[in-house]
Enzyme design. Sequence first.
Site: not given
Length: 387
Positions: A101, A191
Amino acid sequence: MKIHEYQAQALLKEYGVPVLGGELATRPTEAAEAAAKIGFPAVLKAQVHAGGRGKAGGVRVVKTPAEAIAAAQAILGLTIKGLPVRRVFVTAAASIRSEVYLSLLIDRAISRMVYIACSAGGVEIEETAKTAPEKILRLELPPSRNGRTAADCAPFAERLFPGEPGLAAKAAEIMASLYRLFRARDCSLVEINPLAVTQASALVALDAKILLDDNALFRQPGNEALRDPDSEDPGELEARTAGLSFIGLNGDIGCMVNGAGLAMATLDTIKHLGGEPANFLDVGGSSSPQKITSAFRIILRNPRVKVIFINIFGGITRCDDVARGMLAAAQECNPDGSGKVPVVIRLVGTNEEAGRELLAGQNLTVARTLEEGALKAVELAQQVISH
Ligand code: GDP
Ligand code: MN
């Protein structure tokens, strides 16, 4: 403003982040053709303004044209978090070794841009953040007009990929790209989840979520072009068309106020008195009757609204205009005259008497001060069953 994954991927690519690319399809046969062109196995992904598509069945790997048709049919029939899927993004299937991530966002609490990363990325990231928060790495950036180079990002990237200098170097490049994209396009979030480590030790952004700052749209025509009206809250869309600023909230007290400051104060007062506002709505100065009617319609779209609190401090806004708009709205929004949603109104200032006269005989609760009105609205919301 939210954009779709395929648009976010295109932006990432423009700023040098490796992505797989792909094609958009609206029909199963189209998806199968795109998959055949890209080559099997391919991945079909629902394009909606929501995360958690994987868990909702909106991301499927297919190995044959027949599978592509079946998967596209299934995905195009889905509703994910209340949003119907109208398009699928067809992309190549990466062979994934691990999922990371990586994001860059604005942390409003500290007024800084912050990188967040986790070597255990993928669909369980929220769970990881709860159960193993020590795995989540943060890098708070000092305010600066300078860019960030890959060299600046290297120490953080090394924490994300300890003992793997090759991957760390690639991650540092990606971090620098995220920063350039973020600043150049006025993002509030970029993101990547997952940033996949492939079997060949490459890094590739398999999913991307980007939020664009609404307040910067005036200087970002390229961002405005990414808007998908089909995916937006119908209330917010109608409000923008009508020239009202509207933001949906989670409560049950619909609010109509003139002036952003007074609208904020109204929400605060409602909260302070134990109520929950259903929206922020600033009808602005010089409110025409039509604006007031639109405002009513937008507020009443929300089935949670149990009561409407109108707080008008007439300056440029004339109270009689507001009253006329309300009369028109009462006819349009409550045609059977049942007055299902009670209205509390505080109407003071320019042409106040004329406004009151127009509204005499209407089924309204009139308040003299903000606090009195807010209190009545809170009490009514507690009594009324939602319409
Ligand atoms: P989200 O659930 O909305 O965040 O959708 P993602 O795009 O992140 O996809 C969810 C999961 O599907 C990812 O974490 C991957 O495990 C898997 N996935 C997505 N794209 C690919 C791909 O190209 N190949 C493979 N094998 N898996 C993928
Ligand atoms: Mn994802």
